[in-house]
Every structure is written in C-alpha cells, then in structure tokens.
Design an enzyme around this catalytic site. Structure first.
Site, PDB file in Angstrom:
ATOM      1  N   HIS A 136     -18.350 -13.202  18.366  1.00  0.00           N
ATOM      2  CA  HIS A 136     -18.861 -14.604  17.263  1.00  0.00           C
ATOM      3  C   HIS A 136     -20.365 -15.103  18.006  1.00  0.00           C
ATOM      4  O   HIS A 136     -20.498 -13.787  18.578  1.00  0.00           O
ATOM      5  CB  HIS A 136     -18.046 -15.986  17.600  1.00  0.00           C
ATOM      6  CG  HIS A 136     -17.362 -16.546  18.700  1.00  0.00           C
ATOM      7  ND1 HIS A 136     -16.981 -15.634  19.937  1.00  0.00           N
ATOM      8  CD2 HIS A 136     -18.125 -17.199  19.647  1.00  0.00           C
ATOM      9  CE1 HIS A 136     -16.988 -16.232  21.049  1.00  0.00           C
ATOM     10  NE2 HIS A 136     -17.807 -17.688  21.458  1.00  0.00           N
TER      11      HIS A 136
ATOM     12  N   HIS B 124     -21.670 -17.315  19.314  1.00  0.00           N
ATOM     13  CA  HIS B 124     -22.041 -18.703  20.707  1.00  0.00           C
ATOM     14  C   HIS B 124     -23.374 -17.192  21.663  1.00  0.00           C
ATOM     15  O   HIS B 124     -22.775 -16.869  22.018  1.00  0.00           O
ATOM     16  CB  HIS B 124     -20.359 -18.795  21.521  1.00  0.00           C
ATOM     17  CG  HIS B 124     -20.429 -20.360  20.440  1.00  0.00           C
ATOM     18  ND1 HIS B 124     -19.311 -20.355  20.689  1.00  0.00           N
ATOM     19  CD2 HIS B 124     -21.516 -21.111  20.342  1.00  0.00           C
ATOM     20  CE1 HIS B 124     -18.841 -21.850  20.605  1.00  0.00           C
ATOM     21  NE2 HIS B 124     -20.012 -22.158  19.737  1.00  0.00           N
TER      22      HIS B 124
ATOM     23  N   HIS C  14     -12.546 -15.180  30.538  1.00  0.00           N
ATOM     24  CA  HIS C  14     -13.408 -16.326  30.227  1.00  0.00           C
ATOM     25  C   HIS C  14     -13.277 -17.267  29.990  1.00  0.00           C
ATOM     26  O   HIS C  14     -12.929 -18.228  29.634  1.00  0.00           O
ATOM     27  CB  HIS C  14     -13.337 -16.410  28.153  1.00  0.00           C
ATOM     28  CG  HIS C  14     -13.892 -16.980  27.319  1.00  0.00           C
ATOM     29  ND1 HIS C  14     -14.303 -18.305  27.150  1.00  0.00           N
ATOM     30  CD2 HIS C  14     -15.624 -16.616  26.749  1.00  0.00           C
ATOM     31  CE1 HIS C  14     -15.456 -18.759  26.797  1.00  0.00           C
ATOM     32  NE2 HIS C  14     -15.866 -17.839  26.925  1.00  0.00           N
TER      33      HIS C  14
ATOM     34  N   HIS D  37     -11.688 -21.219  15.534  1.00  0.00           N
ATOM     35  CA  HIS D  37     -12.119 -21.573  16.957  1.00  0.00           C
ATOM     36  C   HIS D  37     -13.485 -22.933  16.143  1.00  0.00           C
ATOM     37  O   HIS D  37     -13.653 -22.580  15.162  1.00  0.00           O
ATOM     38  CB  HIS D  37     -13.717 -20.361  17.387  1.00  0.00           C
ATOM     39  CG  HIS D  37     -14.156 -20.632  18.787  1.00  0.00           C
ATOM     40  ND1 HIS D  37     -13.823 -21.641  19.905  1.00  0.00           N
ATOM     41  CD2 HIS D  37     -15.350 -20.200  19.043  1.00  0.00           C
ATOM     42  CE1 HIS D  37     -14.489 -21.210  20.878  1.00  0.00           C
ATOM     43  NE2 HIS D  37     -15.672 -20.538  20.200  1.00  0.00           N
TER      44      HIS D  37
ATOM     45  N   ASP E 190     -13.050 -15.490  21.601  1.00  0.00           N
ATOM     46  CA  ASP E 190     -12.861 -17.540  21.528  1.00  0.00           C
ATOM     47  C   ASP E 190     -11.959 -18.414  20.358  1.00  0.00           C
ATOM     48  O   ASP E 190     -12.424 -17.536  19.726  1.00  0.00           O
ATOM     49  CB  ASP E 190     -13.871 -17.934  21.401  1.00  0.00           C
ATOM     50  CG  ASP E 190     -14.750 -17.868  23.468  1.00  0.00           C
ATOM     51  OD1 ASP E 190     -14.348 -17.001  23.560  1.00  0.00           O
ATOM     52  OD2 ASP E 190     -15.621 -18.863  23.562  1.00  0.00           O
TER      53      ASP E 190
ATOM     54  N   ASP F 106     -23.290 -17.519  25.018  1.00  0.00           N
ATOM     55  CA  ASP F 106     -22.769 -16.936  26.325  1.00  0.00           C
ATOM     56  C   ASP F 106     -21.931 -15.488  25.462  1.00  0.00           C
ATOM     57  O   ASP F 106     -21.500 -15.020  26.388  1.00  0.00           O
ATOM     58  CB  ASP F 106     -21.495 -17.618  26.470  1.00  0.00           C
ATOM     59  CG  ASP F 106     -20.845 -18.205  26.157  1.00  0.00           C
ATOM     60  OD1 ASP F 106     -20.946 -18.686  24.676  1.00  0.00           O
ATOM     61  OD2 ASP F 106     -19.506 -18.759  26.286  1.00  0.00           O
ATOM     62  N   HIS F 107     -21.977 -14.850  23.983  1.00  0.00           N
ATOM     63  CA  HIS F 107     -21.045 -13.632  24.281  1.00  0.00           C
ATOM     64  C   HIS F 107     -22.489 -12.911  22.847  1.00  0.00           C
ATOM     65  O   HIS F 107     -22.038 -12.081  23.689  1.00  0.00           O
ATOM     66  CB  HIS F 107     -20.670 -14.236  22.780  1.00  0.00           C
ATOM     67  CG  HIS F 107     -19.339 -15.337  23.460  1.00  0.00           C
ATOM     68  ND1 HIS F 107     -17.886 -14.157  23.786  1.00  0.00           N
ATOM     69  CD2 HIS F 107     -19.109 -16.168  24.261  1.00  0.00           C
ATOM     70  CE1 HIS F 107     -17.070 -14.654  23.708  1.00  0.00           C
ATOM     71  NE2 HIS F 107     -17.485 -15.744  24.229  1.00  0.00           N
TER      72      HIS F 107
END
Lengths: 405, 405
Positions: free
Chosen positions: B69, B71, B357, B204, B289, B73-74
């Site tokens: 995904h 986001h 995670h 998510h 996530d 932090d990914h």
C-alpha cells in the site's frame, strides 16, 4: 535600540555525503540552531533518522526548511520528516515519546489527522518544491498534525506553481512565489526580529540556491561600572517618583535602549552614556551544489562561516590524474573541488569555511586513513583560502558560530 | 516434467517497524530471495541504507518490487532506492563500488543518464503507484541507469492511470493495469518458470494488498540406487549407439523428465521408473497492513510461511486496558493484534507465521526487557494459531523457507 539577534547560533551537519549514502555519511541535511529554534537546509533520505540520533537538535523545534535544490539526495527525506513531525509537535523528539507511550498506539499516526497546535512549517525551495511536497503527501494519503506552506524562489524562466483551487494538500496553506530581483540577482526570502535571509542562484546541473542568513545587529554592551553608581545615586528619587524600589532593575531597560527620566522630564540615565555601539550580527552562508557561485559573492562578504560543497578532490594518491583534470570533471558535473571552495571563501573575506557533500569514497569515520584523506582535502582548501579556519564536516559535527566582539 | 521452482527461498526483514522508525526498527521492507534474485515487498524510508548493511541481499539483484500500500512508511524509500540502483547495476553493491572508485566521481551519479544494460525493474502496487514514482523522479530531475515499469493492481472503483503521452518519466516503460477479478477477488499478478504470484485486497484505512508467491512444483526425487545399475548395465550400447562415453551423464536428463532410448525406439530408462512424484512448490504469503483479510484466505491455504503485521498488543503490563479494547482500537486504525495474526494463520493451515510491523514501543534489540516483550507478543499469536512456529521479526532477521519433502 532593542536587543536583536540570537544568543546561540550553531550548525549541525546531519548528513555530509553526496549522491550515495555510505556507512559513514548520510545524504545532505544541515541544521541551523537559533537558540531553541531549528532551521534545516536540505533533507536527504534518512534525515529523520539522523535527527533522532542527534544530541542537540529536536524535531519538534524545526520552524523552517530551506531546500537548496531538488536532487533526490537533498530532498527524499522531506515527506517522511513531515509525517514524523506530526508525532513531535511541541518540541518532543521521538525517543522521548517512545518511552512515554504506554497505551496502544494510534498506529498509523504519521498518517492520521490531528489538530494542529503549532505555527505552520515554512518551506522554501526552487520551482517545483510545492509540487514535489504536495504529490508525495497526497500519493501516500498522509495527513499531518501541522500545516505547512511552500514558498518558491523563482527565476524569471520559471512558471509560477501557486496553489490552484482544489489541488492543495489538506495541510497546505498558500505559500508565496518569490520572483528573483534581476538587478541584484537575489531573493529577499525572509526577515524577522532575529535574522534576515537573502538567497541567490548558483550554477549547477539544475536550479540551485545559496542562502545567506544575517543576524540582526545585537544591542551594544552595557557598561555596568558606569551605570550602577548613577542609579545608586538617584535611588531615593527613583523610589519616590517612579515607585521603583530596586533601582538596578532599570539596567535591562537601559540596555534595551530606553532612557530613565523623571515625570518632570529630568533625565537620570541615557543609554548613549552607558551602552556601547550595536554589535554587528553574524552571517551564515549555506550554499547548494555548485560549480560557480559568482552571483552570490556580494551577499557573502565578511561571512562568519561559509558552508560549501567539495564533492571531489585530487589527492596525492590519485596518480592517474591532475588537479586541472579533476576540476574540469567536477565542474562538468556541476560540483566544486576544495580549492574552488577555498577560493570562494577568500573572495568573500570569510572568517571560516566548512566543507561538506563529499563523494562516498571520502569516509567520515575516525580511522586514521579516513582522517588523513580529509586532512589532505582540508589543506587544498586552506591553500586557496589563505586562512587556516577550514573544517571538513562529518555526520553530527557541530559548528558553533561565536558572537562578534 | 522440467525442474521448476528455486533452490533457496528466504525472507530477510530489512525493516520491522510501523509509522515511526526507531533506533532498533526501520520502516517496512522485506526481501524475498529466490536463489540469486531479489524481490522486495515495500520500501520504507532508509531501505537503501538497510540493504547496504544487509549481509545477504545485494541491491543490484533486485528484479521486482511489490508495494502492499502507499502509506509513507512503506514507500518513502522507493525513489532513493531507484536512484541508488543506478549505481548498483550488475549485482554490485555500493560498498564494493566505493572502494573500487579511485578516479574523480561522476558526482551526481544518481541523477545522471547512463545506458541501461539490465532488464527493466518491475514494480507492482495499488492505484496511484505509477503517479507516485513518476512524480518523485521527475520532481528530483532523476535519470536512472535502468528502466522500470509500474503495474497497478486496480479495484473496480479505481481509475486506470496508464501512461498518457508525454507524461511518463524518461526511464518509464509502459506497465499494465491489472483489474481485479471480482469472481475470485484476486489479481493474477505474475508467473514465470520459478513462481506465480496472486494478490488479493485487504481491509485497511487505504487500499492494501496481500501477495501470495507460489513456487512451481519441483521435479520428483531421482532414485539413484535404481537408476545407476540400469545405465551401468547398458553402458556399451549407450557408448556405441548414443555415442555417450559416461552413461552417468544421462542421470540429469532422466531427472529432468526425459526418457533414454536407442535409435530403434528401445527404451533403456524411463523417468517414471526411477523418479518420484513432483514435490509441491512452497507458498510464501506477505500481507500489507490489515484489520481484516477474509478475501485472501482461499489463496493462503497450506502456506509455508505467512508474514503478518501485529502492530499493537495487550501486554500483561498494560493494566489500564483489556484484550478486547486493544483489538478494537487496533482494528479502528486498520491494524491487527498478534491474536488476529495467529487466528489467520490457523485458518490457512499455515506451517509458520512471522509477525512484523511493530509499534515503535516494541523494541527490536537484544535487551532482556525487549526480548521479554517480544516473547509475550509471540505467545499471544501462538495461543490462537495453535502452533509453536511463530517468530517476531527484527531488523535483518532471515527466515529460511525449507523445501518441501
């Protein structure tokens, strides 16, 4: 006059490498601390990690971010830092919050909307900065706990990219488009009670900027030995007519430029009698990547410190090439050698020079071999500068800028 | 049948934290090694730094990148990694190149055009991936030493974002838009002689994806004790009629599914007599996530390993809350608890489960206090899984996926 400037002014080099990070040098990020406030110059990938490791820079104290240019090694850490600042409002840093967090995590906190309680973050950069920040945050569904503005320093050839309706990120306030003043080749970027910031374009492979931070002149020095006896002598009339018990409490007022007089106009103490002339403010110059910085010279005269890139150098061990060849290749790639940095510092009459943005092969650790290389790079700059006050930066190096006498 | 699959299949956890990086956990990045080749799942900021530190993953061997995904932090490490891969073509890593570089640096090498000699990098992700990569590279004037394609896994509600003319980055080749098959709720992502990859959406806060990598069945085991005497017995006729001096050189051919026969059709050795049945391929599941992964269950049955997030947990020291409360808050933020991960692994009949995670307060170091917390998190998953094969990942943890018997 009022007390201007700041007390503590210091640079922290959070990343001192160029295109590729290495085990000993991260991508470029330089923090300027003005007392408690922090301004960043460039935010390469991993800058938030460096900030967390830093002993003296707190993420929550960042007020302004200046981008010298948009190459990835100078900006790829910005979106992540903006998200992390959400978790660091109010001056906390993540390490503190980590140990403080005991309840279950708001998990994707970097991407959750929280109400903003701090002034918006001010970001300054070349044309394209607004779009880059906006796209990165929008693509990643990031909602920040603080608002931000992007002010773009535009050349005459740049298109203005101001917010078009409906396009802005939800945390984005409308920034300004600063068009270059072509008579002086500069931008008046910013001014407050502490400092003014002027910028000027540099020659590089893409639009690059140098920033000149000039502290406001500080109030002159108060001569206590002269002032105290005068106030002491008038303590009775100060008590009876001004209702002030401790006459020495007026020292601060006098230092700040105020005259002490009685209701009938009688002057007891005038600042001009006991306060010296204002002290000139300090000047800090931070240049982006550059192969030629002719245009910014007039603004850098008498700088306290110049931060200049020195990506490549001809070392004594490089037997297959000459200084001239290295300078040519370096310039062809838009960069500088230590000699070019030293020569620039000399032309500006600078007090000190810090070299940074080193090729990954110039390691930033404390091994004798690495230190020896860095000494050689330093010597090349000293030779042209004609001054011994040159430092080769390493990650977490702190450079104090002492107050002028 | 031909020899399918790979020999070595292993996961390396390059980052195991969630929203905020910490001193002991970087943002998410998981490398799957298929013999020499490397596939990455997610590329949080600082992933290139982690890759450089990794002992077993070489940047130049990365063939595919899967984003679960978008986001930050990914994905915030992806643009920088793409630039760095420019310097790592051909399997070199930067540390090697650093010591090899003796001439002056091509300096901004991450942003210099070089001719591409390796196959293009394949990137897979949800709607918006193409735009994110394109904008990041274009804003930063990045020119890569390799070409890339972005294949988007689209839901029915997503708009296709295929390259419009003139919009693509100079290194961008045209990727595909994979529309979800709504009868199976899945995408057939990719297939080659080693593996097939199927994906399915997860619940998510933003579109999130789980990937299922299934190795092709491997050739059955050759019974040498049966095969050798037969070839030995016929060595003269093999030499005279097939012109093969060493009859044992035919073993590989037989193992690969080929019959050994003479020109007149006489069968000397048939694979069915000496080669066992094909061994089923391994199955590796990497989920993004998620707070609910109902749709992907049918594809995960009998998985060798499931990588599942476990962002938050109710620890025995958390006296102010209950398991139910933590699960509710965790789900509200789109995430899972260890128990939810364990329950999922049980439903899939998985052989092993790796949790990752983690919230920044679950440290990934070797301090007894940290290890004790991670043991407790592990036990919560084991309780629901009903199987002891659960690991809590830490940065640089390597998880081997052994061949099936």
């Amino acid at each position: 006059m009022s007390e201007g400037g700041v007390v503590q002014l210091e640079l922290t080099f959070l990343g001192t490498g160029s295109a590729l990070p290495s085990a000993t040098r991260n991508h470029t990020c330089i923090a300027l601390r003005l007392d408690a406030a922090v301004w960043l110059f460039d935010v390469g990938e991993g800058s938030q990690h460096q900030l967390m490791k830093s002993a003296n820079i707190r993420i929550g104290k960042i007020e302004k971010i200046f981008l010298t240019h948009l190459h990835g090694d100078h900006v790829f850490g910005l979106p992540g830092l903006l998200c992390t600042m959400t978790n660091a409002v109010g001056g906390g840093n993540n390490r503190e919050e980590e140990s403080a967090a005991v309840s279950e995590e708001g998990s994707e906190s970097a991407t959750t909307t929280t109400s903003s309680k701090r002034p918006p973050l001010q970001i300054y950069g070349p044309s394209g900065t607004r779009k880059y920040v906006r796209n990165s945050l929008k693509s990643s569904y990031s909602r920040l706990g603080l608002d931000y503005l992007v002010h773009e320093l535009l050349l005459n050839s740049d298109e203005a990219t101001k917010t078009e309706e409906g396009e802005a990120h939800p945390n984005e306030l409308q920034g300004t488009d600063l068009i270059i003043d072509t008579t002086t080749n500069s931008w008046s970027v910013f001014e407050d009670e502490r400092c003014s910031v002027i910028a000027s374009p540099l020659t590089h492979t893409v639009p690059s900027i140098g920033f000149v931070v000039t502290e406001r002149p500080a109030a002159g020095k108060l001569n206590i030995d002269l002032a105290k006896p005068i106030l002491e002598r008038h303590k009775d009339v100060i008590a009876s007519q001004l209702k002030i018990k401790n006459p020495m409490s007026l020292l601060a007022k006098v230092k700040a430029g105020n005259t002490v007089s009685l209701p009938d106009g009688t002057v007891i103490l005038s600042p001009s009698d006991v306060v010296g002339p204002p002290r000139p403010g300090r000047k800090v110059v931070v240049l982006g990547d550059t192969s030629d910085n002719e245009l910014i010279v007039p603004f850098c005269s008498d700088a306290d410190v110049i931060v200049h890139e020195a990506t490549n150098a001809k070392l004594s061990s490089d037997l297959r090439t000459t200084e001239e060849e290295v300078e040519k290749t370096t310039k062809d790639h838009g960069h500088s050698t230590p000699q070019m940095a030293g020569s620039f510092a000399k032309r500006c009459g600078a007090k000190s020079l810090v070299l940074t943005h080193f090729s990954q092969r110039y390691k930033g650790d404390k091994d004798e071999a690495s230190l020896s290389v860095m000494r050689e790079i330093r010597d090349l700059a000293v030779r042209e500068f004609g001054c011994d006050n040159v430092t080769t930066a390493y990650d977490f190096y702190v450079h104090d800028v002492p107050r002028r006498k």
